[in-house]
Design a protein around this motif. Sequence first.
Motif, PDB file in Angstrom:
ATOM      1  N   ASN A  46      86.605 -56.208  32.817  1.00  0.00           N
ATOM      2  CA  ASN A  46      85.178 -56.333  33.147  1.00  0.00           C
ATOM      3  C   ASN A  46      84.764 -55.427  34.298  1.00  0.00           C
ATOM      4  O   ASN A  46      85.597 -55.019  35.096  1.00  0.00           O
ATOM      5  N   GLU A  47      83.463 -55.212  34.382  1.00  0.00           N
ATOM      6  CA  GLU A  47      82.906 -54.589  35.576  1.00  0.00           C
ATOM      7  C   GLU A  47      83.210 -55.502  36.766  1.00  0.00           C
ATOM      8  O   GLU A  47      83.207 -56.720  36.636  1.00  0.00           O
ATOM      9  N   LEU A  48      83.525 -54.895  37.890  1.00  0.00           N
ATOM     10  CA  LEU A  48      83.803 -55.682  39.094  1.00  0.00           C
ATOM     11  C   LEU A  48      82.736 -55.390  40.139  1.00  0.00           C
ATOM     12  O   LEU A  48      82.599 -54.270  40.615  1.00  0.00           O
ATOM     13  N   ARG A  49      81.954 -56.417  40.446  1.00  0.00           N
ATOM     14  CA  ARG A  49      80.903 -56.231  41.448  1.00  0.00           C
ATOM     15  C   ARG A  49      81.454 -56.539  42.832  1.00  0.00           C
ATOM     16  O   ARG A  49      81.982 -57.617  43.060  1.00  0.00           O
ATOM     17  N   TRP A  50      81.328 -55.573  43.696  1.00  0.00           N
ATOM     18  CA  TRP A  50      81.928 -55.694  45.011  1.00  0.00           C
ATOM     19  C   TRP A  50      81.132 -56.672  45.873  1.00  0.00           C
ATOM     20  O   TRP A  50      79.930 -56.558  46.007  1.00  0.00           O
ATOM     21  N   LEU A  51      81.833 -57.651  46.453  1.00  0.00           N
ATOM     22  CA  LEU A  51      81.185 -58.599  47.348  1.00  0.00           C
ATOM     23  C   LEU A  51      82.076 -58.778  48.557  1.00  0.00           C
ATOM     24  O   LEU A  51      83.218 -59.200  48.448  1.00  0.00           O
ATOM     25  N   GLU A  52      81.565 -58.440  49.708  1.00  0.00           N
ATOM     26  CA  GLU A  52      82.351 -58.531  50.932  1.00  0.00           C
ATOM     27  C   GLU A  52      82.838 -59.966  51.158  1.00  0.00           C
ATOM     28  O   GLU A  52      83.951 -60.193  51.597  1.00  0.00           O
ATOM     29  N   SER A  53      81.975 -60.940  50.821  1.00  0.00           N
ATOM     30  CA  SER A  53      82.370 -62.332  51.056  1.00  0.00           C
ATOM     31  C   SER A  53      83.555 -62.727  50.174  1.00  0.00           C
ATOM     32  O   SER A  53      84.310 -63.625  50.508  1.00  0.00           O
ATOM     33  N   GLY A  54      83.695 -62.051  49.045  1.00  0.00           N
ATOM     34  CA  GLY A  54      84.810 -62.347  48.154  1.00  0.00           C
ATOM     35  C   GLY A  54      86.135 -61.987  48.789  1.00  0.00           C
ATOM     36  O   GLY A  54      87.108 -62.746  48.703  1.00  0.00           O
ATOM     37  N   ILE A  55      86.176 -60.866  49.444  1.00  0.00           N
ATOM     38  CA  ILE A  55      87.432 -60.443  50.064  1.00  0.00           C
ATOM     39  C   ILE A  55      87.746 -61.354  51.256  1.00  0.00           C
ATOM     40  O   ILE A  55      88.904 -61.640  51.547  1.00  0.00           O
ATOM     41  N   GLU A  56      86.714 -61.859  51.901  1.00  0.00           N
ATOM     42  CA  GLU A  56      86.953 -62.826  52.984  1.00  0.00           C
ATOM     43  C   GLU A  56      87.615 -64.082  52.436  1.00  0.00           C
ATOM     44  O   GLU A  56      88.485 -64.676  53.076  1.00  0.00           O
TER      45      GLU A  56
END
Length: 848
Positions: free
Chosen positions: A637-647
């Motif tokens: 899938n397309e991966l939408r970058w989310l800073e909170s996700g990496i947190e």
Amino acid sequence: MDEKYFPEKIEKKWQQHWDQTKAFQVTEADPRPKYYALEMLPYPSGFLHMGHVRNYAIGDALSWYKRLQGFNVLHPIGWDSFGQPAEQAAIKRGVNPRDWTEENIAHMRGQMLRLGISYDWSREIAAHRPEYYKWDQWFFLKMFERGLAYKKKSPVNWCPKEGTVLSNEQSSGGVCWRCGAAVEKRELEQWFLRTTNYAEQLVADIKQIADTWPDKVLKRQSDWVGRSEGAFIDFAVKDTDKKIRVFTTRIDTIYGATSVVLSAEHPLIDELLVDSPLKEQVMTFAEKVKSAKAISARAAEEEVEKEGINTGVLAINPFSGESIPVWVANYVLIEYGTGAVMSVPAHDERDFEFAQKYSLPIRRVIERISHEQESIAHDPTHEDQSTAMPHAFTEYGILVNSGNWSGLISENAITTMAEHAKAKGFGEAAVTYRIRDWGVSRQRFWGAPVPIIYCAKCGVVPVPEADLPVKLPDNAEFTGTGESPLAGVPEFVNTTCPKCDGPARRDTDTMDTFVDSSWYFFRYCDPRNDSAAFDPEIAKQWTPVDQYIGGDSHAVMHLIYTRFWTKFMRDIGLVSFDEPVKRLLTQGMVTNRVEGTDDWKAMSKSLGNGVDPDEMIAAFGADAARLFVLFAAPVENELRWLESGIEGAVRFLRRVYTMVWRWHERLTNVANENGIETTAATRSLRRKTHQTIAKVTSDFDALHLNTIVAALMELFNELTDFNADPVSASAEDTFAVREALEALVLMLAPFSPHIAEELWEQLGHSGGLLKSGRWPQADAELAKQDELEIPVQVNGKLRSRVLALPSVTEDELRTAALNDEKIKALIDGHEVVKVIVVPQRLVNVVIR
RNA sequence: GCGAAAGUGGCGGAAUUGGCAGACGCGCCAGACUUAGGAUCUGGUACCGAAAGGUGUGGGGGUUCGAGUCCCCCCUUUCGCACCA
């Protein structure tokens, strides 16, 4: 061990350990079964982007998984280091393309090391180094020997922006694959590789990979090769001995042909019109069409209106004997079939449109087979010209108005009419392909020179193998004029003929960089060989590639070229299989919001929505960055970058770290005894541990990496709920915690290897994961549920649940459900029509 | 225009062969601990409703005891091909 999780410290420690112990170097001497995991080699632009990170994180996860399972895993990397950007840097900033490239490689290699990707660096290769491109040239010579590399003058795709020729694959849709500029047609003399010789195999062998390559890639490849079954038919030109050969897939419609139409580039036009008063007019028209195509009519979004001109020449339909006019029109393509078609307006949309515009006759020769029209089927002479057709009828049906062939159905007519044509010598059944030969000459400097010499006396002379590589000179000038820079280096151009020793000139073009990437993964097997591209015996131990991972943008470029190349290598005895890649995964793009909009687009410098992997590593650590990209979305899938996700990913790693920190002392002090009983207190944790191992293992085989991470988080949550005290835990509790933590750490290794190594060490194992760790085994007994909660429905709606043992019988389950208080209340006063019992799953009570 | 795939909470996404929709995470809400919190921990979080209960997987129909899942029609999105005879 630190109380707190410091990613940078742990990551540095283990990167050093891997480097010093050469942890990921593999040899052919290793007796374990092999596994070849491969990611598409990057172009050294200077910086990794998140798309690379995702690609390598996927490949690395698989590599670790297979290593821990006991495979000898080849996981190499290299550089697709020839190509346009280096040359652009040279033109714009005067830097040496070699220096520019090497600096970029050095920086990107550093980034890969900081990400902790487990490559066997001893096998690193780069396409721009003579020891590599020597073998590009060698392959070219092998193809030349066999007539598979040839030179011809022909209209080729020219990118005006980059000033070079492109292959058909690189100008799909009429635009340059790299810069998007509209592609022009230019008449140039070019080297081609005969991919068309392998057209049939490129389609037929798809069945070998049908289950393991994405459908969309195979579909595109199949469309690209464009296999089409039909027939060639010769239309004699009236009052001459000339013939016009057409290709048709619908020979059954030939009685409906009302003209023959030539493409503007058709070579017969000149000859046919020698004495014609219309010559001037027709030639003017043809020139107009050609020039319109030259400025890229095909790149235009809208369909070009059909235009044509009657040549005044007549052709004879070999089936009916009828004379029909010959036209020239812009909608017939010289590139496909024979460059000429029979126009059947009644049964082809394009011919229909054309005929309407020029008021050409529309003659129906195929009728739909239906019950209402059964009378037609029984009356082959039936002729229905009265009703005007609103559209072309393009389906198969029954032939009418077609001489002796009337009454046949299309499928049969297609076969027998082609046989007839062959018997009578005016045609034959034929297969055509859309794919064209691969034009590989590039008017560029930064590529592998074409190893060919032109001698006034001997003609085209291949460079002898012993003289390879033909090296790029150091002193080329980059003017950006579109001439090959090599042409301006006399020391390069001027040479002696290998045959007669007389003065001669070198070919000044270089090869398409897709040549480099067509066989590079064979070179990884034997990267330092200086007497062959690779030793077939060594390559045999590693290839074919077990799992290839990359973007789908190469579906009809790299991935079709490399299949072609492999088939060629098979034919010269270098490999013994047809397909180079067993299993292909096309990962989705990494996108980010474009500032000030709601658009999610691929990260790029020009849009300003890029994310720098180095910044992510500095802020969160490589382990968290990698865990996040694998968790956030399914790999395709397309991966939408989310800073909170990496947190969130860091949080998870931190919690796992803290958990191990709390337990590591007890776990290293209390010996790990076997045969410890499962207690009522530990049963649930142990069950979760073994269920997780089973799920993670099967998800890995299906490449469902995101759900693996979710499963690991669930296991961790179960551990949290277990809530035993590390200071006073019983032997049984300690055992269960150890089992869970060790499994968790091992299964985390493919995602976040640094922290996994650190925690594995803290759990009392020395020498690193690869030495002391093994992929955990699920115990089916322990994974079993010992009590089931069976949902009970009334008329399909969930109303209650009953508890039952896994061994519960259908009758027991029915009874339990019907005795449930809530259910009893609901069925009171109703007739129970039936009770559906799905063993171990569900009960549905149907009432009225 | 043709072809293919996909539509599930505020978001990314889970859900063997049709069998408990919303796992896991993000976000949000509340609380705890704190000098402080954009740290950490605990609890909650599809929607409507005070509750009982009802409604829910793009819309409409169908098959079935039972449909996110299968069938038909429609809508939307994404991707691919665009005169391939």
